[in-house]
Design an enzyme around this catalytic site. Sequence first.
Site, PDB file in Angstrom:
ATOM      1  N   CYS A 108       5.750  45.876  11.710  1.00  0.00           N
ATOM      2  CA  CYS A 108       6.375  45.534  12.992  1.00  0.00           C
ATOM      3  C   CYS A 108       7.449  44.455  12.819  1.00  0.00           C
ATOM      4  O   CYS A 108       7.237  43.453  12.126  1.00  0.00           O
ATOM      5  CB  CYS A 108       5.313  45.050  13.973  1.00  0.00           C
ATOM      6  N   ASP A 163       0.647  22.141  11.634  1.00  0.00           N
ATOM      7  CA  ASP A 163      -0.459  22.689  12.420  1.00  0.00           C
ATOM      8  C   ASP A 163      -0.717  24.152  12.056  1.00  0.00           C
ATOM      9  O   ASP A 163      -1.858  24.597  11.950  1.00  0.00           O
ATOM     10  CB  ASP A 163      -0.154  22.598  13.920  1.00  0.00           C
ATOM     11  N   ASP A 201       0.878  18.279  16.554  1.00  0.00           N
ATOM     12  CA  ASP A 201       2.306  18.588  16.605  1.00  0.00           C
ATOM     13  C   ASP A 201       3.203  17.561  15.892  1.00  0.00           C
ATOM     14  O   ASP A 201       3.930  17.909  14.972  1.00  0.00           O
ATOM     15  CB  ASP A 201       2.748  18.758  18.061  1.00  0.00           C
ATOM     16  N   LYS A 259      16.311  13.725  30.517  1.00  0.00           N
ATOM     17  CA  LYS A 259      16.919  14.661  31.467  1.00  0.00           C
ATOM     18  C   LYS A 259      18.237  15.264  30.986  1.00  0.00           C
ATOM     19  O   LYS A 259      18.622  16.338  31.451  1.00  0.00           O
ATOM     20  CB  LYS A 259      17.127  13.976  32.815  1.00  0.00           C
TER      21      LYS A 259
END
Length: 380
Positions: free
Chosen positions: A191, A140, A134, A297
């Site tokens: 699609c 990746d 990552d 946070k």
Amino acid sequence: MSIQSLKKDIIQYSKEIGIDKIGFTTASTFGELKNRLVRQQELGYQSGFEESDIEKRVNPKLLLDEAQSIISIALAYPSKMKVRVTSKKGERRGIFCRASWGEDYHHILRDRLRKLEEFILSKVPEARVKSMVDTGELSDRAVAERAGIGWSGKNCSIITPEFGSYVYLGEMITNIPFEPDAPIEDQCGDCTLCLDACPTGALVQGGQLNAQRCVAFLTQTKGFLPDEFREKLGNRVYGCDSCQTACPKNKGKDFHFHDEMEPDSELVKPLLKPILKISNREFKEKFGPLSGSWRGKKPIQRNAIVALAHFKDETAVEDLIDVMNKDSRPVLRGTAAWAIGKIGGEAAKVALEKANDIETDPEVIVEINKGLAYFNGGQS
């Protein structure tokens, strides 16, 4: 030992250590990817989290001298919780995207790659290897696509025939010239369900993503969310699964192969109000093991505020007033002011008017006025 035999041994060993799919490709330059990355840069579609040096992203030989091959690995993760919790009035919940369920996938993949490295070096002590997950320089997805793990879907995810797009990816560059595997033919066809499902139109066209509009990216930013995206966030506190859940190739795909990937439903679908007052220590102890905690946070708290506004949770107004009046961070104070106005009620209006008289931060004042505008018919 021949390289062909070594490849067979590696494939067999990968199964023993919990790698669900493995593929091999050359270490040649990713020419087509380079063109796409340059174009993305020109259009301003990058997130800013990527490796800034495009050459390093497309040329494995810049990362490992004498690179000959790249081994791509994929691990399937769950798409459904075994134990479900529901959001209800007064106890509204947020949601972490599926890729952030369970233990941080970076640790899981690095563990598998480390074991794979040790196995290869035990067979070929002079081999050279370099693994990444990552945050490494290589893409990746580009490696996985060329190594035959899956095809690159219109939703910009690798889609495997076996596991859909619910896979984590990692890779290892090596100087061993393994025979490359064949890529898988694109199976998206006509699609466009993923494009239609994207809440912000971030999927510009099949295979092209404007990361600046992607909800998954937006949930990781630390500033004020632009107004146009607040309504789109819903109750997401980290990441977005819309383009994956809409994909027909993911229908019925739900794999529970790895215990460390199993989600704690109370953790990945957390109650929103407690997040507003969580301390740094509590946040680290509770959410630290999740990959979705990497930005700290503040983004999670901001997103929780937006989610409470999305639910118009009147039971949260008092908590939000506390944030608006007492939090030291302007982004949290301002977002709370906007949310208070959106939820509404007499106590909300009074609190906003009082805050407007004492607030000194210009950006927060703008948000307070956005909140007050709800009472004047200025917002819907």
